[in-house]
Design a protein around this motif. Sequence first.
Motif, PDB file in Angstrom:
ATOM      1  N   ASP A  50      67.144  19.031  18.008  1.00  0.00           N
ATOM      2  CA  ASP A  50      67.861  20.081  18.741  1.00  0.00           C
ATOM      3  C   ASP A  50      69.061  19.530  19.502  1.00  0.00           C
ATOM      4  O   ASP A  50      70.093  20.183  19.625  1.00  0.00           O
ATOM      5  N   ILE A  51      68.887  18.324  20.068  1.00  0.00           N
ATOM      6  CA  ILE A  51      69.912  17.692  20.898  1.00  0.00           C
ATOM      7  C   ILE A  51      70.281  16.365  20.245  1.00  0.00           C
ATOM      8  O   ILE A  51      69.411  15.546  19.949  1.00  0.00           O
ATOM      9  N   CYS A  52      71.584  16.152  20.028  1.00  0.00           N
ATOM     10  CA  CYS A  52      72.073  14.977  19.314  1.00  0.00           C
ATOM     11  C   CYS A  52      72.974  14.162  20.247  1.00  0.00           C
ATOM     12  O   CYS A  52      73.925  14.705  20.802  1.00  0.00           O
ATOM     13  N   ILE A  53      72.652  12.872  20.397  1.00  0.00           N
ATOM     14  CA  ILE A  53      73.395  12.025  21.321  1.00  0.00           C
ATOM     15  C   ILE A  53      73.841  10.748  20.618  1.00  0.00           C
ATOM     16  O   ILE A  53      73.050  10.110  19.922  1.00  0.00           O
ATOM     17  N   VAL A  54      75.089  10.377  20.827  1.00  0.00           N
ATOM     18  CA  VAL A  54      75.581   9.073  20.393  1.00  0.00           C
ATOM     19  C   VAL A  54      75.962   8.285  21.645  1.00  0.00           C
ATOM     20  O   VAL A  54      76.650   8.791  22.526  1.00  0.00           O
ATOM     21  N   VAL A  55      75.481   7.043  21.694  1.00  0.00           N
ATOM     22  CA  VAL A  55      75.828   6.097  22.756  1.00  0.00           C
ATOM     23  C   VAL A  55      76.525   4.928  22.060  1.00  0.00           C
ATOM     24  O   VAL A  55      75.947   4.303  21.171  1.00  0.00           O
ATOM     25  N   THR A  56      77.762   4.662  22.457  1.00  0.00           N
ATOM     26  CA  THR A  56      78.526   3.620  21.763  1.00  0.00           C
ATOM     27  C   THR A  56      79.407   2.840  22.718  1.00  0.00           C
ATOM     28  O   THR A  56      79.795   3.332  23.772  1.00  0.00           O
ATOM     29  N   TYR A  57      79.727   1.651  22.315  1.00  0.00           N
ATOM     30  CA  TYR A  57      80.730   0.865  23.038  1.00  0.00           C
ATOM     31  C   TYR A  57      82.058   1.013  22.318  1.00  0.00           C
ATOM     32  O   TYR A  57      82.123   1.542  21.203  1.00  0.00           O
ATOM     33  N   THR A  58      83.116   0.570  22.966  1.00  0.00           N
ATOM     34  CA  THR A  58      84.443   0.569  22.370  1.00  0.00           C
ATOM     35  C   THR A  58      84.850  -0.885  22.197  1.00  0.00           C
ATOM     36  O   THR A  58      84.690  -1.695  23.110  1.00  0.00           O
ATOM     37  N   TYR A  59      85.354  -1.202  21.011  1.00  0.00           N
ATOM     38  CA  TYR A  59      85.713  -2.577  20.702  1.00  0.00           C
ATOM     39  C   TYR A  59      87.217  -2.774  20.866  1.00  0.00           C
ATOM     40  O   TYR A  59      88.014  -1.923  20.447  1.00  0.00           O
ATOM     41  N   GLY A  60      87.611  -3.891  21.467  1.00  0.00           N
ATOM     42  CA  GLY A  60      89.025  -4.241  21.578  1.00  0.00           C
ATOM     43  C   GLY A  60      89.856  -3.171  22.238  1.00  0.00           C
ATOM     44  O   GLY A  60      89.494  -2.642  23.283  1.00  0.00           O
ATOM     45  N   ILE A  84      72.972  20.992  20.000  1.00  0.00           N
ATOM     46  CA  ILE A  84      73.667  20.591  21.221  1.00  0.00           C
ATOM     47  C   ILE A  84      73.967  19.104  21.081  1.00  0.00           C
ATOM     48  O   ILE A  84      73.137  18.338  20.607  1.00  0.00           O
ATOM     49  N   PHE A  85      75.173  18.676  21.505  1.00  0.00           N
ATOM     50  CA  PHE A  85      75.482  17.249  21.427  1.00  0.00           C
ATOM     51  C   PHE A  85      76.008  16.719  22.753  1.00  0.00           C
ATOM     52  O   PHE A  85      76.488  17.469  23.598  1.00  0.00           O
ATOM     53  N   GLY A  86      75.895  15.409  22.881  1.00  0.00           N
ATOM     54  CA  GLY A  86      76.458  14.712  24.025  1.00  0.00           C
ATOM     55  C   GLY A  86      76.797  13.285  23.615  1.00  0.00           C
ATOM     56  O   GLY A  86      76.165  12.727  22.725  1.00  0.00           O
ATOM     57  N   ALA A 114      78.517  21.660  16.187  1.00  0.00           N
ATOM     58  CA  ALA A 114      77.586  21.508  17.312  1.00  0.00           C
ATOM     59  C   ALA A 114      78.311  21.862  18.615  1.00  0.00           C
ATOM     60  O   ALA A 114      79.539  21.783  18.699  1.00  0.00           O
ATOM     61  N   LYS A 115      77.529  22.236  19.624  1.00  0.00           N
ATOM     62  CA  LYS A 115      78.081  22.629  20.920  1.00  0.00           C
ATOM     63  C   LYS A 115      77.916  21.485  21.918  1.00  0.00           C
ATOM     64  O   LYS A 115      76.826  20.923  22.048  1.00  0.00           O
ATOM     65  N   GLU A 116      79.005  21.149  22.613  1.00  0.00           N
ATOM     66  CA  GLU A 116      78.945  20.098  23.625  1.00  0.00           C
ATOM     67  C   GLU A 116      78.141  20.587  24.820  1.00  0.00           C
ATOM     68  O   GLU A 116      78.502  21.567  25.460  1.00  0.00           O
ATOM     69  N   GLY A 117      77.045  19.901  25.109  1.00  0.00           N
ATOM     70  CA  GLY A 117      76.150  20.336  26.175  1.00  0.00           C
ATOM     71  C   GLY A 117      76.427  19.712  27.522  1.00  0.00           C
ATOM     72  O   GLY A 117      75.934  20.192  28.550  1.00  0.00           O
ATOM     73  N   ALA A 118      77.232  18.653  27.542  1.00  0.00           N
ATOM     74  CA  ALA A 118      77.564  17.959  28.794  1.00  0.00           C
ATOM     75  C   ALA A 118      78.830  17.140  28.569  1.00  0.00           C
ATOM     76  O   ALA A 118      79.052  16.647  27.465  1.00  0.00           O
ATOM     77  N   PRO A 119      79.625  16.981  29.625  1.00  0.00           N
ATOM     78  CA  PRO A 119      80.808  16.128  29.487  1.00  0.00           C
ATOM     79  C   PRO A 119      80.389  14.684  29.176  1.00  0.00           C
ATOM     80  O   PRO A 119      79.293  14.248  29.550  1.00  0.00           O
TER      81      PRO A 119
END
Length: 150
Positions: A50-60, A84-86, A114-119
């Motif tokens: 139901d809720i989809c989350i990606v946690v990532t770093y940024t390279y360079g 819902i995504f975040g 998908a709908k953004e559920g949180a900033p």
Amino acid sequence: MASAKIVYASMTGNDEEIADVLEEAFENLNVDIDVSEISQTDAAEFEDYDICIVVTYTYGDGELPDEAVDFFEDLQEEDLSGKIFGCAGSGDTFYDDFAKSVDDFAEAFKKTGAKEGAPVVKVDLAPEEDDIEALNDFADKLVAAYHAEN
């Protein structure tokens, strides 16, 4: 019961820690949670949650992590209407494009319907106490968005 999937990319362990904080937050909100590393996950798995989350770093200077590129491209081909995504992740404020990959994944999710559920939540390097509070609030908002839709 709502279900959530966290997919993370972590080089130094900071984003794995962010994913762990979110996992605990969702457990405390009685959400069925699954966590996996991005290179071991297919973007289509989000269809089962139901809720989809990606946690990532940024390279360079604002690049996606190498191990996240295929997932990023595949994600944009998914139809996640009704989900819902975040997005959250770490970066280094030394760089002009602070945590840009987090924003890139948010834009990719928007293409899925998908709908953004949180900033987005951006953490400078490792999560500190105020970041943990922001991540808990992020989880609360995602669950509230899910309940508002269902």
